[in-house]
Design a protein around this motif. Sequence first.
Motif, PDB file in Angstrom:
ATOM      1  N   GLU A  94       0.846  -1.281   0.087  1.00 26.33           N
ATOM      2  CA  GLU A  94      -0.092   0.105   0.060  1.00 26.33           C
ATOM      3  C   GLU A  94       0.826   1.318  -0.059  1.00 26.33           C
ATOM      4  O   GLU A  94       1.873   1.411   0.771  1.00 26.33           O
ATOM      5  CB  GLU A  94      -0.966  -0.165   1.155  1.00 26.33           C
ATOM      6  N   ILE A  95       0.514   2.392  -0.912  1.00 20.77           N
ATOM      7  CA  ILE A  95       1.123   3.396  -0.875  1.00 20.77           C
ATOM      8  C   ILE A  95       0.328   4.481  -0.143  1.00 20.77           C
ATOM      9  O   ILE A  95      -0.897   4.687  -0.558  1.00 20.77           O
ATOM     10  CB  ILE A  95       1.651   3.881  -2.241  1.00 20.77           C
ATOM     11  N   GLY A  96       0.676   5.118   0.795  1.00 20.91           N
ATOM     12  CA  GLY A  96      -0.262   5.883   1.651  1.00 20.91           C
ATOM     13  C   GLY A  96      -0.886   5.358   2.704  1.00 20.91           C
ATOM     14  O   GLY A  96      -2.346   5.152   2.474  1.00 20.91           O
ATOM     15  N   THR A  97      -0.530   5.000   3.698  1.00 22.87           N
ATOM     16  CA  THR A  97      -0.814   4.388   4.974  1.00 22.87           C
ATOM     17  C   THR A  97      -1.971   5.459   5.518  1.00 22.87           C
ATOM     18  O   THR A  97      -3.184   4.774   6.011  1.00 22.87           O
ATOM     19  CB  THR A  97      -0.067   4.295   6.153  1.00 22.87           C
ATOM     20  N   GLY A  98      -2.065   6.671   5.806  1.00 21.79           N
ATOM     21  CA  GLY A  98      -2.782   7.460   6.321  1.00 21.79           C
ATOM     22  C   GLY A  98      -3.096   7.004   7.706  1.00 21.79           C
ATOM     23  O   GLY A  98      -2.242   6.817   8.544  1.00 21.79           O
ATOM     24  N   ALA A 111      -2.351 -12.267   3.477  1.00 16.13           N
ATOM     25  CA  ALA A 111      -1.416 -12.854   4.367  1.00 16.13           C
ATOM     26  C   ALA A 111      -0.104 -11.660   4.890  1.00 16.13           C
ATOM     27  O   ALA A 111       0.269 -11.939   6.036  1.00 16.13           O
ATOM     28  CB  ALA A 111      -0.344 -13.988   3.444  1.00 16.13           C
ATOM     29  N   ARG A 112       0.156 -10.702   4.103  1.00 15.32           N
ATOM     30  CA  ARG A 112       1.032  -9.816   4.777  1.00 15.32           C
ATOM     31  C   ARG A 112       0.910  -8.443   3.729  1.00 15.32           C
ATOM     32  O   ARG A 112       0.442  -8.438   2.715  1.00 15.32           O
ATOM     33  CB  ARG A 112       2.359 -10.133   4.424  1.00 15.32           C
ATOM     34  N   VAL A 113       1.002  -7.398   4.658  1.00 20.71           N
ATOM     35  CA  VAL A 113       0.804  -6.069   4.096  1.00 20.71           C
ATOM     36  C   VAL A 113       1.991  -5.313   4.355  1.00 20.71           C
ATOM     37  O   VAL A 113       2.282  -5.189   5.650  1.00 20.71           O
ATOM     38  CB  VAL A 113      -0.632  -5.053   4.443  1.00 20.71           C
ATOM     39  N   LEU A 114       2.553  -4.543   3.479  1.00 18.65           N
ATOM     40  CA  LEU A 114       3.701  -3.663   3.579  1.00 18.65           C
ATOM     41  C   LEU A 114       3.192  -2.115   3.269  1.00 18.65           C
ATOM     42  O   LEU A 114       2.634  -2.141   2.017  1.00 18.65           O
ATOM     43  CB  LEU A 114       4.969  -3.511   2.778  1.00 18.65           C
ATOM     44  N   SER A 115       3.013  -1.444   4.092  1.00 16.77           N
ATOM     45  CA  SER A 115       2.310   0.014   3.924  1.00 16.77           C
ATOM     46  C   SER A 115       3.190   1.071   4.139  1.00 16.77           C
ATOM     47  O   SER A 115       4.014   1.072   5.299  1.00 16.77           O
ATOM     48  CB  SER A 115       1.035   0.144   4.875  1.00 16.77           C
ATOM     49  N   LEU A 116       3.444   2.148   3.265  1.00 16.13           N
ATOM     50  CA  LEU A 116       4.390   3.132   3.062  1.00 16.13           C
ATOM     51  C   LEU A 116       3.499   4.570   3.291  1.00 16.13           C
ATOM     52  O   LEU A 116       2.692   4.809   2.772  1.00 16.13           O
ATOM     53  CB  LEU A 116       4.968   3.174   1.951  1.00 16.13           C
ATOM     54  N   GLU A 117       4.214   5.276   4.477  1.00 18.12           N
ATOM     55  CA  GLU A 117       3.558   6.471   4.656  1.00 18.12           C
ATOM     56  C   GLU A 117       4.714   7.586   4.683  1.00 18.12           C
ATOM     57  O   GLU A 117       5.512   7.436   5.319  1.00 18.12           O
ATOM     58  CB  GLU A 117       2.881   6.485   6.237  1.00 18.12           C
ATOM     59  N   ILE A 118       4.538   8.719   3.910  1.00 17.36           N
ATOM     60  CA  ILE A 118       5.514   9.833   4.026  1.00 17.36           C
ATOM     61  C   ILE A 118       5.652  10.603   5.454  1.00 17.36           C
ATOM     62  O   ILE A 118       6.757  11.195   5.704  1.00 17.36           O
ATOM     63  CB  ILE A 118       5.203  10.676   2.742  1.00 17.36           C
ATOM     64  N   ASP A 119       4.530  10.587   5.930  1.00  7.52           N
ATOM     65  CA  ASP A 119       4.555  11.572   7.245  1.00  7.52           C
ATOM     66  C   ASP A 119       4.871  10.605   8.544  1.00  7.52           C
ATOM     67  O   ASP A 119       4.177   9.550   9.027  1.00  7.52           O
ATOM     68  CB  ASP A 119       3.429  11.952   7.432  1.00  7.52           C
ATOM     69  N   ASP A 160       1.337  -9.619  -4.745  1.00  6.89           N
ATOM     70  CA  ASP A 160       0.045 -10.064  -5.650  1.00  6.89           C
ATOM     71  C   ASP A 160      -1.068  -8.631  -5.668  1.00  6.89           C
ATOM     72  O   ASP A 160      -1.843  -8.738  -6.660  1.00  6.89           O
ATOM     73  CB  ASP A 160      -0.646 -10.929  -4.656  1.00  6.89           C
ATOM     74  N   ALA A 161      -0.846  -7.865  -4.996  1.00  8.83           N
ATOM     75  CA  ALA A 161      -1.694  -6.646  -4.998  1.00  8.83           C
ATOM     76  C   ALA A 161      -0.945  -5.328  -4.516  1.00  8.83           C
ATOM     77  O   ALA A 161      -0.123  -5.403  -3.669  1.00  8.83           O
ATOM     78  CB  ALA A 161      -2.945  -6.642  -4.249  1.00  8.83           C
ATOM     79  N   ILE A 162      -1.200  -4.277  -5.170  1.00  8.93           N
ATOM     80  CA  ILE A 162      -0.615  -2.901  -4.676  1.00  8.93           C
ATOM     81  C   ILE A 162      -1.657  -1.985  -5.036  1.00  8.93           C
ATOM     82  O   ILE A 162      -2.683  -1.951  -5.865  1.00  8.93           O
ATOM     83  CB  ILE A 162       0.303  -2.385  -5.705  1.00  8.93           C
ATOM     84  N   VAL A 163      -1.787  -1.136  -3.764  1.00  6.66           N
ATOM     85  CA  VAL A 163      -2.928  -0.221  -3.899  1.00  6.66           C
ATOM     86  C   VAL A 163      -2.556   1.193  -3.441  1.00  6.66           C
ATOM     87  O   VAL A 163      -1.569   1.338  -2.605  1.00  6.66           O
ATOM     88  CB  VAL A 163      -3.837  -0.806  -2.446  1.00  6.66           C
ATOM     89  N   LEU A 164      -2.784   2.038  -4.299  1.00  5.16           N
ATOM     90  CA  LEU A 164      -2.652   3.724  -3.941  1.00  5.16           C
ATOM     91  C   LEU A 164      -3.521   4.149  -3.482  1.00  5.16           C
ATOM     92  O   LEU A 164      -4.670   4.343  -3.780  1.00  5.16           O
ATOM     93  CB  LEU A 164      -2.103   4.300  -5.375  1.00  5.16           C
ATOM     94  N   SER A 165      -3.308   4.409  -1.955  1.00  7.19           N
ATOM     95  CA  SER A 165      -4.465   5.156  -1.193  1.00  7.19           C
ATOM     96  C   SER A 165      -4.582   6.515  -1.451  1.00  7.19           C
ATOM     97  O   SER A 165      -4.478   7.438  -0.336  1.00  7.19           O
ATOM     98  CB  SER A 165      -4.530   4.660   0.083  1.00  7.19           C
ATOM     99  N   GLY A 166      -4.935   6.757  -2.655  1.00  9.88           N
ATOM    100  CA  GLY A 166      -5.202   8.280  -3.052  1.00  9.88           C
ATOM    101  C   GLY A 166      -4.787   8.451  -4.574  1.00  9.88           C
ATOM    102  O   GLY A 166      -4.677   7.577  -4.928  1.00  9.88           O
TER     103      GLY A 166
END
Length: 232
Positions: A94-98, A111-119, A160-166
């Motif tokens: 995920e890009i953009g954890t918020g 199974a597993r999520v890596l979430s990236l947050e800029i702040d 398997d999946a990529i999500v842009l949360s914005g």
Amino acid sequence: MSPALPAFDFEQARFNMIEQQIRPWEVLDARVLQLLGQLKREDFAPAPYRSLALADVEIPLCQPAVEGACMLAPKIEARALQDLALQDTDTVLEIGTGSGYMAALMGRLSARVLSLEIDPALAEQARQKLHAAGIDNVEVRCADAAAQRCAACGSNAPYDAIVLSGSVAEVPADLLALLKTGGRLFAIVGQEPIMRATLVRRTGPASYYTEQPWDTVAPRLRGFPEAPRFQF
């Protein structure tokens, strides 16, 4: 002495959210609807906005408000989750954890999520809320995905999946390269006043299939460049 105000009924608000916002947006996946009824969205909202967490609005995560730092409306998160059709063996980026709520939903379905947050502050708050919710298969990493791209995103690739949360002006090609064959990327793409929910599936080593099943508008992900505009 004035009588005390009744406590806000989150369970009734949750029922209303699902029946009046989510279902009318053609979200009918039983797993998604059940999860929305179980995972308490209000626990991921900033304290001043808890009573609005189940309303059909975007919720700011910073004070003063910062462009792109918000919880998306519940129906957008729910429809994206349905379109992704996550499986319990999937690894997700995920890009953009918020707030961490979307990461929490995906953590319950994969199974597993890596979430990236800029702040950094938002990243730490999301970690705490995920821990409080008992979700231990989500890693929140503070990183500028727009600037670092593969350096920040590639450690667990392919996904398997990529999500842009914005929203973004266009789908980043280097993120598509991080998908497994059969993997899918979800993003909201375009310019106001109309953007398109975009689902890209990787069908082969260098081939992709793109669908744009519904229209919406969402704040920009911070740091991602705008597309060049035509000028006379």
